[in-house]
Scaffold this motif. Structure first.
Motif, PDB file in Angstrom:
ATOM      1  N   VAL A  60      16.198 -10.458  37.726  1.00 47.07           N
ATOM      2  CA  VAL A  60      17.083 -11.172  36.806  1.00 47.07           C
ATOM      3  C   VAL A  60      16.736 -10.872  35.350  1.00 47.07           C
ATOM      4  O   VAL A  60      17.600 -10.576  34.532  1.00 47.07           O
ATOM      5  CB  VAL A  60      17.044 -12.701  37.050  1.00 47.07           C
ATOM      6  N   ARG A  61      15.439 -10.941  35.036  1.00 56.47           N
ATOM      7  CA  ARG A  61      15.039 -10.804  33.627  1.00 56.47           C
ATOM      8  C   ARG A  61      14.631  -9.370  33.321  1.00 56.47           C
ATOM      9  O   ARG A  61      13.657  -8.878  33.872  1.00 56.47           O
ATOM     10  CB  ARG A  61      13.889 -11.764  33.331  1.00 56.47           C
TER      11      ARG A  61
ATOM     12  N   GLN B  72      11.708 -14.833  39.141  1.00 59.73           N
ATOM     13  CA  GLN B  72      10.485 -15.652  39.169  1.00 59.73           C
ATOM     14  C   GLN B  72      10.822 -17.124  39.371  1.00 59.73           C
ATOM     15  O   GLN B  72       9.956 -17.935  39.649  1.00 59.73           O
ATOM     16  CB  GLN B  72       9.708 -15.514  37.848  1.00 59.73           C
ATOM     17  N   TYR B  73      12.082 -17.500  39.120  1.00 61.49           N
ATOM     18  CA  TYR B  73      12.498 -18.879  39.337  1.00 61.49           C
ATOM     19  C   TYR B  73      13.946 -18.853  39.808  1.00 61.49           C
ATOM     20  O   TYR B  73      14.653 -17.878  39.548  1.00 61.49           O
ATOM     21  CB  TYR B  73      12.383 -19.696  38.050  1.00 61.49           C
ATOM     22  N   VAL B  74      14.364 -19.868  40.518  1.00 63.59           N
ATOM     23  CA  VAL B  74      15.755 -19.857  40.986  1.00 63.59           C
ATOM     24  C   VAL B  74      16.503 -21.081  40.455  1.00 63.59           C
ATOM     25  O   VAL B  74      15.927 -22.130  40.254  1.00 63.59           O
ATOM     26  CB  VAL B  74      15.858 -19.839  42.533  1.00 63.59           C
TER      27      VAL B  74
ATOM     28  N   LEU C  60      13.492 -15.951  45.348  1.00 56.75           N
ATOM     29  CA  LEU C  60      12.309 -15.944  44.505  1.00 56.75           C
ATOM     30  C   LEU C  60      11.524 -14.676  44.806  1.00 56.75           C
ATOM     31  O   LEU C  60      11.508 -14.219  45.947  1.00 56.75           O
ATOM     32  CB  LEU C  60      11.426 -17.138  44.869  1.00 56.75           C
TER      33      LEU C  60
ATOM     34  N   ASP D 247       8.481 -14.442  45.072  1.00 61.97           N
ATOM     35  CA  ASP D 247       7.405 -14.770  46.023  1.00 61.97           C
ATOM     36  C   ASP D 247       7.754 -14.334  47.439  1.00 61.97           C
ATOM     37  O   ASP D 247       6.882 -14.002  48.225  1.00 61.97           O
ATOM     38  CB  ASP D 247       7.169 -16.277  46.124  1.00 61.97           C
TER      39      ASP D 247
ATOM     40  N   THR E  14      -0.889 -17.470  47.594  1.00 57.94           N
ATOM     41  CA  THR E  14      -0.263 -16.878  46.396  1.00 57.94           C
ATOM     42  C   THR E  14       1.093 -17.537  46.153  1.00 57.94           C
ATOM     43  O   THR E  14       1.456 -17.802  45.009  1.00 57.94           O
ATOM     44  CB  THR E  14      -0.028 -15.352  46.523  1.00 57.94           C
ATOM     45  N   GLY E  15       1.815 -17.816  47.237  1.00 53.75           N
ATOM     46  CA  GLY E  15       3.118 -18.481  47.097  1.00 53.75           C
ATOM     47  C   GLY E  15       2.962 -19.833  46.420  1.00 53.75           C
ATOM     48  O   GLY E  15       3.696 -20.179  45.493  1.00 53.75           O
TER      49      GLY E  15
ATOM     50  N   LEU F  38       2.111 -19.453  42.744  1.00 49.80           N
ATOM     51  CA  LEU F  38       3.310 -19.113  41.967  1.00 49.80           C
ATOM     52  C   LEU F  38       4.181 -20.346  41.763  1.00 49.80           C
ATOM     53  O   LEU F  38       4.743 -20.541  40.680  1.00 49.80           O
ATOM     54  CB  LEU F  38       4.099 -18.012  42.679  1.00 49.80           C
TER      55      LEU F  38
ATOM     56  N   ARG G 151       5.318 -21.844  38.220  1.00 51.97           N
ATOM     57  CA  ARG G 151       6.735 -22.070  37.892  1.00 51.97           C
ATOM     58  C   ARG G 151       6.943 -23.462  37.329  1.00 51.97           C
ATOM     59  O   ARG G 151       7.658 -23.649  36.352  1.00 51.97           O
ATOM     60  CB  ARG G 151       7.600 -21.904  39.135  1.00 51.97           C
TER      61      ARG G 151
ATOM     62  N   ARG H 135       8.332 -24.394  33.648  1.00 51.32           N
ATOM     63  CA  ARG H 135       9.502 -25.262  33.441  1.00 51.32           C
ATOM     64  C   ARG H 135       9.178 -26.384  32.472  1.00 51.32           C
ATOM     65  O   ARG H 135      10.022 -26.801  31.691  1.00 51.32           O
ATOM     66  CB  ARG H 135       9.949 -25.882  34.763  1.00 51.32           C
TER      67      ARG H 135
ATOM     68  N   PRO I 221      13.100 -21.517  31.796  1.00 47.55           N
ATOM     69  CA  PRO I 221      13.714 -20.191  31.633  1.00 47.55           C
ATOM     70  C   PRO I 221      15.227 -20.263  31.456  1.00 47.55           C
ATOM     71  O   PRO I 221      15.791 -19.512  30.669  1.00 47.55           O
ATOM     72  CB  PRO I 221      13.359 -19.485  32.940  1.00 47.55           C
TER      73      PRO I 221
ATOM     74  N   ASP J   4      17.653 -18.469  28.770  1.00 48.83           N
ATOM     75  CA  ASP J   4      18.747 -17.587  29.187  1.00 48.83           C
ATOM     76  C   ASP J   4      20.095 -18.043  28.641  1.00 48.83           C
ATOM     77  O   ASP J   4      20.874 -17.258  28.131  1.00 48.83           O
ATOM     78  CB  ASP J   4      18.886 -17.571  30.713  1.00 48.83           C
TER      79      ASP J   4
END
Lengths: 212, 382
Positions: A53-54, A84-86, A106, A108, B228-229, B232, B236, B240, B245, B249
């Motif tokens: 996306v980015r 990285q984010y949804v 994602l 991930d 790792t998930g 992450l 995130r 936020r 993000p 955007d």
């Protein structure tokens, strides 16, 4: 499966290429920004694209915009969008054209290689694969016409939106594949979906659920 | 302000001022009497009646002076509404404005009386009509300036007040930022950092096991992947909290749409912004709206919500409403206080209207400029 990959981070781009090629895909072009992506898609015969996306130049949502633009130009061109984010907002925008062949995950999820590659295959075949995180925010809402579905049917529909096959849904819910097929038929009927091939109806059911 | 009043209206003011003159005298007598008698308690009820009367009279004169001069003549009294009676009396006694008003009643009013009388007489003694036509505006302007001199703090006084306000809001902002940084540090330390340490350990163990027990090693690698998930996911949520993000955007309008979509109740978003506000304002307003929407989800028991974003007269207006049970209390939680402090850094304000039974309306206003157009008017239901 001939794919175009667009990802600006070199590490991730190489990782994606390696992972997809190891699973039988051919990468016809790998680019690092939205402008060259448009060129790469025009110059290569591809079955689909995997996009971040980015990307440059503004580092906002050009990957998403590029995906929407491609699909406006080439109806139903398969795109798998990674981020990285949804956001539910972005999922709706991707699906707004009313066609399938869309994935939105994602980054991930790439770690689960088997599932990810399977997701890409499903998208290229015309299915929809939506990230469980998006699904869970939608699950929190109970609205018409999905209200008419039983809790079990809603679970089945959510897994369908994630791009799972009947077989995968059956094993996730610990039921037989036959039971899943019964649920999906009931979902199609309750959502008033016209008779068509199974894949198409699955896409339509997911779109109806996302209310796009 | 609208156009200045003509000679006739000004003469009306003068006549009103003449009529109020006896009232001023009586009020002053009672204020002084009450002030002296406070030593024997009876003065207190006298003051409680006389001072509001003085406030009323001075407010009428401020309003007339404001119209005559064509600009605001603010009272700048210390806030006293809602205080218990005795505390209110103390506030009035401490307030320099009370003393200015008293001085005004003693010094300016007699002089002003003559000026107002002159204006009225020039009209009444018909032959001086020409003098009245040209003179009344000048005389009444003089009177208004005299009134303003004592009834409103001068330029310096206003600047002093502004400095006090800014000092408070700056201290709050610094506190808020420091608290935010501490929170982010804690979130990273307890979340992603801890998970990465665990990940290193798991991979280390897997490394040891590969030769002896490949099956166990494989399980550890799967576990490492899940870690790792989770790491992450932690990162995130930290991101936020710092700067979502979607705000980067899509700007405020898009980010608020995204917020509305994630709500369990349908929230209609209407935006009318011809451009984007400065990034810090955007961020403060976004988090304010996010807090309001979170409260709707948690407390309001609403069936519908709505958000309106609009920019008019150099000010960004945001209204967040719901048809829930109402009775929202701004001071009940730390969330809304944080929102107000964050908005105050931009001279922003928040008003809450939430009668029992609803609806709840929260109005946010932040003065700001808009940059080049990027978003267009849109609306939609989530």
């Amino acid at each position: 499966m001939r794919l175009v990959v667009a990802e600006d981070n070199a590490l991730l781009r190489d990782g994606l290429i390696r992972l997809l090629e190891a699973n039988g895909a051919t990468i016809v072009a790998a680019v690092d920004n939205a402008t060259t992506l448009a060129v790469a898609l025009r110059e290569n015969e591809a079955d689909g694209a995997v996009l971040d996306v980015r990307m440059p130049p503004t580092f906002t949502d050009e990957g998403l915009r590029a995906a929407i633009d491609i699909r406006a130009e080439r109806t139903g061109f398969p795109v798998m969008v990674l981020s990285q984010y949804v956001e539910q907002l972005y999922a709706r925008e991707l699906l707004a054209s009313g066609q399938g062949a869309v994935g939105y995950l994602l980054k991930d999820r790439v770690a689960n290689v088997g599932e990810f590659v399977d997701g890409v295959r499903r998208v290229v075949a015309g299915g929809t694969v939506i990230d469980p995180e998006v699904i869970s925010t939608i699950m929190a809402k109970r609205e018409e016409p999905v209200d008419r579905l039983t809790p079990r049917e809603q679970e089945v529909l959510a897994l369908m939106a994630e791009g799972r096959s009947n077989q995968a849904i059956a094993s996730a819910l610990f039921v037989t594949e036959k039971a899943v097929a019964k649920h999906t038929n009931s979902i199609f009927a309750k959502l008033d979906l016209p008779v068509a091939d199974d894949d198409n109806r699955r896409v339509r059911a997911v779109l109806a659920w996302l209310r796009v | 302000m609208e156009e200045k009043p003509g000679p006739l209206r000004l003469t009306g003011f003068a006549a009103l001022q003449l009529l109020m003159f006896p009232l001023v005298l009586v009020t002053v007598v009672f204020v002084v009497l009450g002030g002296v008698l406070t030593v024997v308690t009876v003065g207190i009820p006298i003051l409680l009646a006389a001072l509001p009367s003085l406030h009323w009279i001075t407010d009428r004169h401020r309003s007339m002076a404001a119209q005559t001069l064509g600009h605001d003549v603010p009272a700048n009294r210390l806030p006293s509404t809602g205080q218990p009676l005795f505390t209110r009396l103390q506030t009035w006694a401490r307030d320099p404005m009370t003393w200015r008003e008293l001085t005004w009643a003693l010094v300016i009013v007699p002089v002003g009386f003559i000026l107002s009388l002159l204006t009225v007489l020039l009209l009444l003694v018909v032959v001086t009509g020409a003098f009245w036509w040209y003179g009344a505006p000048h005389i009444m302007r003089l009177r208004a300036m005299l009134d303003r001199a004592l009834l409103s703090r001068g330029h310096t006084g206003q600047l002093e007040q502004r400095v006090v306000d800014l000092t408070v809001s700056r201290a709050d902002t610094v506190d808020h930022s420091a608290a935010e940084l501490r929170r982010i540090e804690r979130d990273l330390h307890d979340g992603a950092q801890a998970r990465l340490v665990a990940l290193g350990m798991t991979l280390g163990m897997a490394d040891d096991l590969f030769a002896r027990d490949p099956e166990a090693a494989r399980k550890l690698v799967t576990e490492a992947r899940d870690t790792t998930g989770a790491a992450l996911g932690d990162l995130r949520s930290v991101v936020r909290g710092i700067h979502p993000p979607v705000l980067a955007d899509r700007g405020l309008a898009g980010a608020v749409q995204a917020l509305a979509l994630d709500m369990a109740v349908p929230v209609e978003v209407t935006t009318d912004l011809a451009g984007r506000p400065p990034a810090p304002v955007e961020s403060a307003v976004y988090f304010a709206i996010a807090e309001c929407l979170a409260n709707i989800g948690k407390h309001a028991a609403a069936a519908n919500g709505w958000v309106e974003l609009r920019w008019t007269d150099g000010c960004l207006h945001a209204v967040v409403g719901d048809d829930g049970r109402g009775g929202a209390d701004v001071n009940a939680g730390t969330g809304m206080r944080g929102v107000m402090r964050r908005l105050a850094a931009f001279d922003g304000t928040m008003r809450v209207s939430s009668p029992a039974g609803g609806p709840t309306l929260i109005t946010l206003e932040v003065p700001c400029a808009l940059s080049l157009p990027r978003t267009t008017p849109s609306s939609g239901t989530a």
